[in-house]
Design an enzyme around this catalytic site. Structure first.
Site, mmCIF file in Angstrom:
data_model
loop_
_atom_site.group_PDB
_atom_site.id
_atom_site.type_symbol
_atom_site.label_atom_id
_atom_site.label_comp_id
_atom_site.label_asym_id
_atom_site.label_seq_id
_atom_site.Cartn_x
_atom_site.Cartn_y
_atom_site.Cartn_z
ATOM 1 N N GLY A 11 0.820 -1.213 0.000
ATOM 2 C CA GLY A 11 0.000 0.000 0.000
ATOM 3 C C GLY A 11 0.855 1.264 0.000
ATOM 4 O O GLY A 11 2.079 1.209 0.108
ATOM 5 N N HIS A 156 -8.744 15.233 2.138
ATOM 6 C CA HIS A 156 -7.882 14.105 1.748
ATOM 7 C C HIS A 156 -8.113 13.738 0.288
ATOM 8 O O HIS A 156 -9.111 14.141 -0.309
ATOM 9 C CB HIS A 156 -8.168 12.877 2.626
ATOM 10 C CG HIS A 156 -7.525 12.946 3.969
ATOM 11 N ND1 HIS A 156 -8.133 13.563 5.040
ATOM 12 C CD2 HIS A 156 -6.321 12.500 4.424
ATOM 13 C CE1 HIS A 156 -7.336 13.477 6.091
ATOM 14 N NE2 HIS A 156 -6.224 12.851 5.748
ATOM 15 N N LYS A 160 -9.509 7.948 -0.422
ATOM 16 C CA LYS A 160 -9.756 7.641 1.000
ATOM 17 C C LYS A 160 -11.199 7.170 1.178
ATOM 18 O O LYS A 160 -12.125 7.797 0.659
ATOM 19 C CB LYS A 160 -9.470 8.868 1.870
ATOM 20 C CG LYS A 160 -9.510 8.568 3.359
ATOM 21 C CD LYS A 160 -8.864 9.665 4.169
ATOM 22 C CE LYS A 160 -9.020 9.447 5.661
ATOM 23 N NZ LYS A 160 -8.341 8.219 6.118
HETATM 24 P P1 NAD Z 1 -3.620 1.668 0.559
HETATM 25 O O1 NAD Z 1 -4.964 1.277 0.041
HETATM 26 O O2 NAD Z 1 -2.651 2.331 -0.362
HETATM 27 O O3 NAD Z 1 -2.889 0.394 1.183
HETATM 28 C C1 NAD Z 1 -3.540 -0.557 1.985
HETATM 29 C C2 NAD Z 1 -2.851 -1.887 1.780
HETATM 30 O O4 NAD Z 1 -3.461 -2.857 2.654
HETATM 31 C C3 NAD Z 1 -3.016 -2.431 0.334
HETATM 32 O O5 NAD Z 1 -1.767 -2.804 -0.180
HETATM 33 C C4 NAD Z 1 -3.924 -3.629 0.536
HETATM 34 O O6 NAD Z 1 -3.743 -4.647 -0.435
HETATM 35 C C5 NAD Z 1 -3.505 -4.067 1.942
HETATM 36 N N1 NAD Z 1 -4.424 -5.036 2.538
HETATM 37 C C6 NAD Z 1 -5.770 -5.128 2.396
HETATM 38 N N2 NAD Z 1 -6.252 -6.197 3.070
HETATM 39 C C7 NAD Z 1 -5.180 -6.776 3.669
HETATM 40 C C8 NAD Z 1 -5.036 -7.927 4.489
HETATM 41 N N3 NAD Z 1 -6.087 -8.676 4.856
HETATM 42 N N4 NAD Z 1 -3.791 -8.257 4.928
HETATM 43 C C9 NAD Z 1 -2.713 -7.504 4.566
HETATM 44 N N5 NAD Z 1 -2.793 -6.408 3.772
HETATM 45 C C10 NAD Z 1 -4.007 -6.058 3.329
HETATM 46 O O7 NAD Z 1 -3.927 2.588 1.824
HETATM 47 P P2 NAD Z 1 -2.905 3.572 2.601
HETATM 48 O O8 NAD Z 1 -3.043 4.956 2.053
HETATM 49 O O9 NAD Z 1 -1.562 2.949 2.690
HETATM 50 O O10 NAD Z 1 -3.590 3.613 4.037
HETATM 51 C C11 NAD Z 1 -3.747 2.425 4.804
HETATM 52 C C12 NAD Z 1 -4.435 2.756 6.121
HETATM 53 O O11 NAD Z 1 -3.590 3.624 6.878
HETATM 54 C C13 NAD Z 1 -5.770 3.511 5.963
HETATM 55 O O12 NAD Z 1 -6.626 3.109 7.000
HETATM 56 C C14 NAD Z 1 -5.367 4.972 6.144
HETATM 57 O O13 NAD Z 1 -6.429 5.788 6.564
HETATM 58 C C15 NAD Z 1 -4.326 4.807 7.209
HETATM 59 N N6 NAD Z 1 -3.355 5.919 7.313
HETATM 60 C C16 NAD Z 1 -2.941 6.230 8.555
HETATM 61 C C17 NAD Z 1 -1.975 7.203 8.743
HETATM 62 C C18 NAD Z 1 -1.486 7.474 10.139
HETATM 63 O O14 NAD Z 1 -0.600 8.329 10.326
HETATM 64 N N7 NAD Z 1 -2.007 6.771 11.162
HETATM 65 C C19 NAD Z 1 -1.444 7.879 7.647
HETATM 66 C C20 NAD Z 1 -1.881 7.527 6.364
HETATM 67 C C21 NAD Z 1 -2.841 6.532 6.201
#
Ligand code: NAD
Length: 268
Positions: A11, A156, A160
């Site tokens: 991701g 965002h 999202k």
């Molecule tokens: P993204 O969609 O780019 O990546 C998510 C990844 O999770 C994908 O590669 C997907 O295939 C994978 N995934 C899905 N189901 C899975 C499973 N069962 N097992 C393992 N992997 C699995 O999303 P992103 O932008 O990287 O964001 C991911 C999460 O992090 C979201 O909830 C987002 O809101 C959050 N986020 C948090 C922060 C923070 O600072 N806390 C910052 C950015 C994003």
């Protein structure tokens, strides 16, 4: 060396955390997890994140590698992957760093219970700037008091899927704490139609989704004759990823319990 596995490695966040983890001293990227059926399962992590081969392959079950790592980082969408990882890591006694947002209250409760015997840093926003902002917002709300209307606007990227952002909710919580209010009772999420005048107590939270905005949050306190605004803009995901890199050694050395970025920065 701290051996790290990342759930959601392919991701947007998983890739940036991997890159910064490879550059960081003292961290060793030893595992990647993706959902069953993902085309990257079985591939060398290097191929997935665009660096030379690391000799470690992406798996679809954390179970297969949990005993080989010291900490599991989870940023997945949807959250199911994170919940599954928490069950496995908790049972194996391996600490976690979790940034996944959009979990229901019930899911957070289950996850907390699964992780009760390990340390876990769970934060809706790993940016150092946002963590400091939340502290300042709480203090501002306390000082400005009930005469100032509190409203939060977040923006965002178009991909999202949850709204409002976990960060907006954390800022709303910080505002509510400063005003000695319960967000469950006073949170108003968007307005439309004949809403009537705003109540003094409510804390408004509003979400914009557009283009490739990484993350913008504004907390506004509107008084008579003046408006006070706190603004944070993330220009790249590396702000979150570098916070995660700081949280990893903290999680590995902390006692069992749930922590957030304020604990990592020592400003709770
Ligand atoms: P993204 O969609 O780019 O990546 C998510 C990844 O999770 C994908 O590669 C997907 O295939 C994978 N995934 C899905 N189901 C899975 C499973 N069962 N097992 C393992 N992997 C699995 O999303 P992103 O932008 O990287 O964001 C991911 C999460 O992090 C979201 O909830 C987002 O809101 C959050 N986020 C948090 C922060 C923070 O600072 N806390 C910052 C950015 C994003």
């Amino acid at each position: 060396m701290i051996k790290v596995a990342i759930c959601g490695i392919a991701g947007r966040m998983g890739q940036r955390i991997s890159h910064l983890g490879l550059e960081a001293e003292g961290l060793d990227l030893r595992g990647g997890v993706e959902f069953a059926g993902s085309p990257v399962v079985g591939k060398d992590i290097g191929d997935v994140i665009g660096v030379p081969h690391l000799g470690v392959h992406v798996v679809d079950e954390l179970d297969a590698i949990v005993s080989t790592v010291d900490v599991v980082v989870a940023f997945t969408a949807p959250p199911d992957g994170t919940l599954a990882a928490a069950k496995v890591a908790g049972a194996a006694g391996v600490p976690m760093v979790i940034g996944t947002t959009g979990l229901s209250g019930e899911q957070v409760e289950t996850m907390t219970n699964d992780l009760k015997d390990v340390a876990c840093v769970f934060a809706p926003n790993f940016s150092v700037g946002v963590t400091v902002l939340a502290k300042l917002v709480e203090e501002a709300a306390r000082i400005l008091g009930a005469d100032y209307d509190a409203e939060i606007v977040e923006a965002h990227h178009r991909f999202k899927t949850d709204a409002p952002s976990g960060t907006a909710l954390a800022l709303a919580e910080a505002t509510a704490r400063g005003l000695d209010r319960n967000l469950q009772e006073v949170g108003v999420y968007g307005r439309h139609g004949d809403t009537g005048a705003r109540t003094q107590e409510e804390i408004g939270v509003h979400a914009i989704r557009a283009g490739d905005i990484v993350g913008e949050h504004t907390v506004m306190f509107g008084g008579i004759g003046e408006t006070v605004q706190f603004v944070h803009k993330a220009q790249s995901r590396d702000t979150f990823a570098s916070g995660v890199i700081r949280a990893i050694p903290f999680a590995v050395s902390a006692d069992a319990g749930m922590y957030d970025m304020r604990d990592v920065l020592g400003i709770k």
